[in-house]
Scaffold this motif. Sequence first.
Motif, PDB file in Angstrom:
ATOM      1  N   VAL A   1      36.983  42.666  35.516  1.00  0.00           N
ATOM      2  CA  VAL A   1      36.915  41.541  36.504  1.00  0.00           C
ATOM      3  C   VAL A   1      36.305  40.584  35.775  1.00  0.00           C
ATOM      4  CG1 VAL A   1      36.395  40.958  38.661  1.00  0.00           C
ATOM      5  CG2 VAL A   1      36.780  43.197  38.289  1.00  0.00           C
ATOM      6  N   VAL A   2      36.854  39.264  35.920  1.00  0.00           N
ATOM      7  CA  VAL A   2      36.446  38.020  35.786  1.00  0.00           C
ATOM      8  C   VAL A   2      35.671  37.522  37.061  1.00  0.00           C
ATOM      9  CG1 VAL A   2      36.758  35.429  35.029  1.00  0.00           C
ATOM     10  CG2 VAL A   2      37.911  37.417  33.851  1.00  0.00           C
TER      11      VAL A   2
ATOM     12  N   LEU B   1      43.009  43.083  33.684  1.00  0.00           N
ATOM     13  CA  LEU B   1      41.994  42.103  34.164  1.00  0.00           C
ATOM     14  C   LEU B   1      42.434  41.396  35.657  1.00  0.00           C
ATOM     15  CD1 LEU B   1      39.480  40.933  33.152  1.00  0.00           C
ATOM     16  CD2 LEU B   1      40.918  38.953  32.086  1.00  0.00           C
ATOM     17  N   THR B   2      41.292  41.841  36.272  1.00  0.00           N
ATOM     18  CA  THR B   2      41.407  40.848  37.851  1.00  0.00           C
ATOM     19  C   THR B   2      40.480  39.569  37.853  1.00  0.00           C
ATOM     20  OG1 THR B   2      41.546  43.074  38.861  1.00  0.00           O
ATOM     21  CG2 THR B   2      40.921  41.350  40.204  1.00  0.00           C
ATOM     22  N   ASP B   3      41.152  38.508  37.849  1.00  0.00           N
ATOM     23  CA  ASP B   3      40.387  37.192  38.117  1.00  0.00           C
ATOM     24  C   ASP B   3      40.064  37.108  39.749  1.00  0.00           C
ATOM     25  OD1 ASP B   3      39.565  34.696  38.371  1.00  0.00           O
ATOM     26  OD2 ASP B   3      41.309  33.932  37.367  1.00  0.00           O
TER      27      ASP B   3
ATOM     28  N   TYR C   1      32.232  38.512  32.898  1.00  0.00           N
ATOM     29  CA  TYR C   1      32.946  39.594  32.656  1.00  0.00           C
ATOM     30  C   TYR C   1      32.626  40.632  32.812  1.00  0.00           C
ATOM     31  CZ  TYR C   1      36.894  42.013  30.603  1.00  0.00           C
ATOM     32  OH  TYR C   1      37.953  42.936  30.311  1.00  0.00           O
TER      33      TYR C   1
ATOM     34  N   PRO D   1      33.298  35.111  39.496  1.00  0.00           N
ATOM     35  CA  PRO D   1      32.522  33.951  39.485  1.00  0.00           C
ATOM     36  C   PRO D   1      31.188  33.998  39.783  1.00  0.00           C
ATOM     37  CG  PRO D   1      34.686  33.849  40.841  1.00  0.00           C
ATOM     38  CD  PRO D   1      34.481  35.181  40.298  1.00  0.00           C
TER      39      PRO D   1
ATOM     40  N   ALA E   1      38.360  34.958  41.026  1.00  0.00           N
ATOM     41  CA  ALA E   1      38.679  33.410  41.457  1.00  0.00           C
ATOM     42  C   ALA E   1      40.059  33.333  42.219  1.00  0.00           C
ATOM     43  CB  ALA E   1      38.434  32.466  40.418  1.00  0.00           C
ATOM     44  N   ALA E   2      41.150  34.010  41.692  1.00  0.00           N
ATOM     45  CA  ALA E   2      42.308  33.852  42.325  1.00  0.00           C
ATOM     46  C   ALA E   2      42.581  34.818  43.319  1.00  0.00           C
ATOM     47  CB  ALA E   2      43.348  34.368  40.956  1.00  0.00           C
ATOM     48  N   ARG E   3      41.401  35.955  43.739  1.00  0.00           N
ATOM     49  CA  ARG E   3      41.650  36.571  44.684  1.00  0.00           C
ATOM     50  C   ARG E   3      40.217  36.333  45.748  1.00  0.00           C
ATOM     51  NH1 ARG E   3      42.561  42.580  43.005  1.00  0.00           N
ATOM     52  NH2 ARG E   3      42.229  42.724  45.138  1.00  0.00           N
TER      53      ARG E   3
ATOM     54  N   TYR F   1      31.003  32.171  35.291  1.00  0.00           N
ATOM     55  CA  TYR F   1      31.613  33.380  35.560  1.00  0.00           C
ATOM     56  C   TYR F   1      31.090  34.182  34.377  1.00  0.00           C
ATOM     57  CZ  TYR F   1      34.939  32.661  31.859  1.00  0.00           C
ATOM     58  OH  TYR F   1      35.493  32.312  30.496  1.00  0.00           O
TER      59      TYR F   1
END
Length: 165
Positions: free
Chosen positions: A156-157, A70-72, A118, A159, A74-76, A116
Motif C-alpha cells: 500500500v502507498v 499495489l494499492t494507492d 510504502y 498517505p 490516496a485513490a481510495r 507518503y
Amino acid sequence: MTSTSSETRPLGPAELGTLVVMAWSGEAPDGDMPYLLAYPLGDAAAGPEAASAAVAELLGSVGLPLGGELTDAAARPSLPLSLLVEGGHAVVTLPGSNAQCTPPPEWLAAVAERGYAYLVFTTRPWPEAEPGKPVDPEVFAAFAGAEETLNAAAHVVLPARRLRG
C-alpha cells in the motif's frame, strides 16, 4: 425464518496477537523512499498460524489484496487504513487495531518530503523480531525481502497524515 448477518466483527488482540511496525528508508531513483513493514509476531492465543490467518482476514475485510498488487490509498479515501506521523512516531491504524514505531530521522525526512510511505503488511509471522529489541540489518533485509514475506503481504502507498493544530 432465520437470517445471517453479513457484517464482519472486528478481530480482537487475542486473534491477531501482537502487530509490529518497523520503518526504514531506501534509495530510489527519485530520492529516499520511506518504507514500513507491518507483521504479526505470531503470539496469538491460538498460535502463529491463527495469527497469520487473522491478519489475512483483517486485510481482506478492508479490501487489501495479498501478493504484490499495489494499492494507492490516496485513490481510495474510504479505505479504513491510515498512517499518522507525529512527534517522531508513526502509527498505522486499521479497524480495531493499530501499531506504532519510532522511525529513524532519515525515514521521517523521506516521508515529510514525499507525503507518503510504502507499507508492506505481511501475514507472515516473525516472532524473532520483538518490539524494542534490535534486529540485525541483514536479518531484517532477509525477512523483509523474502518472496514468502512479500507474497503474503498487502502492498500500500499510504498517505502520511499529521495532527492539525
